[in-house]
Design a protein around this motif. Structure first.
Motif, short mmCIF file in Angstrom:
data_model
loop_
_atom_site.label_atom_id
_atom_site.label_comp_id
_atom_site.label_asym_id
_atom_site.label_seq_id
_atom_site.Cartn_x
_atom_site.Cartn_y
_atom_site.Cartn_z
N ILE A 115 1.19 -1.29 -0.03
CA ILE A 115 -0.48 -0.15 -0.30
C ILE A 115 1.12 1.41 -0.14
O ILE A 115 1.72 1.30 1.20
N TRP A 116 0.64 2.02 -1.29
CA TRP A 116 1.80 2.95 -1.36
C TRP A 116 0.87 4.53 -0.55
O TRP A 116 -0.35 4.68 -0.52
N ARG A 117 1.22 4.95 0.73
CA ARG A 117 0.57 6.20 0.76
C ARG A 117 1.59 6.99 1.21
O ARG A 117 2.48 7.74 1.34
N LEU A 118 1.43 8.47 0.11
CA LEU A 118 1.52 9.56 -0.02
C LEU A 118 2.01 10.67 0.84
O LEU A 118 0.25 10.82 1.62
N HIS A 119 2.85 11.44 0.75
CA HIS A 119 2.16 12.79 1.70
C HIS A 119 1.89 13.73 1.51
O HIS A 119 1.83 13.54 0.40
N PRO A 120 1.36 14.39 1.96
CA PRO A 120 -0.21 15.22 1.92
C PRO A 120 -0.02 16.69 0.67
O PRO A 120 0.41 16.84 -0.06
N LEU A 121 1.87 16.71 0.75
CA LEU A 121 1.95 17.18 -0.23
C LEU A 121 2.13 17.57 -1.93
O LEU A 121 2.55 18.07 -2.56
N PHE A 122 2.17 15.48 -1.30
CA PHE A 122 1.87 14.85 -3.35
C PHE A 122 0.45 14.38 -3.54
O PHE A 122 -0.35 14.35 -2.99
N SER A 123 0.94 14.23 -5.15
CA SER A 123 -0.50 13.63 -5.63
C SER A 123 0.21 12.08 -6.76
O SER A 123 1.08 12.53 -6.53
N PHE A 124 -0.62 11.15 -7.03
CA PHE A 124 -0.44 10.46 -7.31
C PHE A 124 -0.52 10.64 -9.01
O PHE A 124 0.78 10.12 -9.78
N GLU A 125 -1.55 12.12 -8.92
CA GLU A 125 -0.98 12.40 -10.29
C GLU A 125 -0.24 12.81 -10.65
O GLU A 125 0.43 13.02 -11.89
N MET A 126 0.70 13.25 -10.14
CA MET A 126 1.70 14.60 -10.36
C MET A 126 3.00 13.56 -10.20
O MET A 126 3.86 13.74 -11.00
N LEU A 127 3.00 12.11 -9.79
CA LEU A 127 3.25 11.50 -10.43
C LEU A 127 3.70 10.56 -11.44
O LEU A 127 4.45 11.06 -12.28
N TYR A 128 1.95 10.76 -11.60
CA TYR A 128 2.27 9.83 -13.55
C TYR A 128 2.78 11.26 -14.08
O TYR A 128 3.32 10.60 -15.18
N SER A 129 2.33 12.05 -13.62
CA SER A 129 3.37 12.58 -15.20
C SER A 129 4.48 13.23 -15.54
O SER A 129 5.16 13.45 -16.43
N ARG A 130 5.53 12.78 -14.47
CA ARG A 130 7.06 13.13 -14.57
C ARG A 130 7.52 11.76 -14.66
O ARG A 130 8.88 11.93 -14.91
N ASN A 131 6.85 10.62 -14.18
CA ASN A 131 7.85 9.77 -14.33
C ASN A 131 6.43 8.35 -14.88
O ASN A 131 6.15 7.39 -14.57
N SER A 132 7.62 7.98 -15.98
CA SER A 132 6.26 6.67 -16.40
C SER A 132 6.33 4.95 -15.25
O SER A 132 5.85 4.36 -15.79
N ILE A 133 7.56 4.96 -14.74
CA ILE A 133 7.03 3.51 -13.77
C ILE A 133 5.78 3.61 -13.12
O ILE A 133 5.38 2.61 -12.49
N TYR A 134 5.13 5.04 -13.07
CA TYR A 134 4.51 4.97 -12.23
C TYR A 134 2.73 4.29 -12.84
O TYR A 134 1.63 4.09 -12.08
N LYS A 135 2.30 4.51 -14.22
CA LYS A 135 1.35 4.36 -15.06
C LYS A 135 0.99 2.86 -14.78
O LYS A 135 0.40 2.51 -15.48
#
Length: 226
Positions: free
Chosen positions: A91-111
């Motif tokens: 279970i991946w849990r992000l810090h409130p300052l970040f979002s998974f949408e932000m990760l998708y946009s800059r790193n292809s491995i998260y897609k």
């Protein structure tokens, strides 16, 4: 700096500073913190549930700090773990300052993630209640995780300085640096219940209940001395 007074968030930090011996007898007091788990009704319920019944589900909570490089390091390592150990859910849990949408946009491995990686939008208590282990580096959420009964796994890369918030806990914690060591950790038994109780008490003492009266008393003394 050479302050007139040092205030800490808990007994553990006070003890660490006193034992350091280099503060020239500067007064140190426990102010406490609003993050204290001692008087949290939710935490108390969760503690009791976890203490009486360790979960056997093969689920690991992954909690990076709110730092972009740390998110990448911890998620990329846990992704390799997920691919190598499909029987374990992460279970991946992000810090409130970040979002998974932000990760998708800059790193292809998260897609394209495997099915055993879940992206959490839950309350923290719900994630803690679902997991057996917690994989972490510098996140202070590990303190709550330990109190909730999770077994902490600290990811330490070779040659780096430790950023472990609970570095003084040894018996109820595993430190790993590669996939093989992660595998050895998950094959172990949950651990000694006494070791868990010691680690839990340590974490409860990281954040004492906030003592507002201490601040009032300090301000009064400052005013009197002027």
């Amino acid at each position: 700096s050479n302050p007139d007074l040092i205030l800490t968030s808990g007994k553990i930090q006070t003890k660490q500073l006193v034992e350091d011996g280099s503060l020239n007898k500067i007064p140190i007091h426990v102010l406490g913190s609003s993050r204290s788990l001692v008087k949290s009704s939710k935490a108390s319920v969760l503690q009791n549930k976890k203490c009486s019944n360790f979960r056997k589900a093969l689920t690991c909570l992954v909690i990076p700090e709110g730092i972009e490089s740390e998110i990448d390091r911890l998620f990329e390592f846990s992704l390799q773990c997920a691919l190598n150990f499909p029987e374990i859910t992460f279970i991946w849990r992000l810090h409130p300052l970040f979002s998974f949408e932000m990760l998708y946009s800059r790193n292809s491995i998260y897609k394209t993630l495997p099915k055993n990686i879940l992206l959490s939008e839950n309350e923290l208590e719900d994630d803690l209640d679902s997991c057996h282990w917690v994989l972490y580096r510098g996140s202070s959420v590990v303190i709550q995780a330990v109190v909730a009964g999770l077994k902490p796994i600290y990811l330490n890369f070779v040659g780096e300085m430790s950023i472990d918030p609970i570095y003084q806990i040894n018996s109820w914690k595993n430190q790993i640096s590669n996939l093989h060591e992660f595998e050895l950790t998950i094959l172990q038994n949950q651990g000694n219940y006494y070791d868990f109780l010691k680690a839990k008490m340590y974490c409860l003492n990281m954040y004492s209940p906030l003592n507002v009266l201490l601040i009032i008393d300090i301000l009064k003394k400052i005013k009197q001395n002027k």
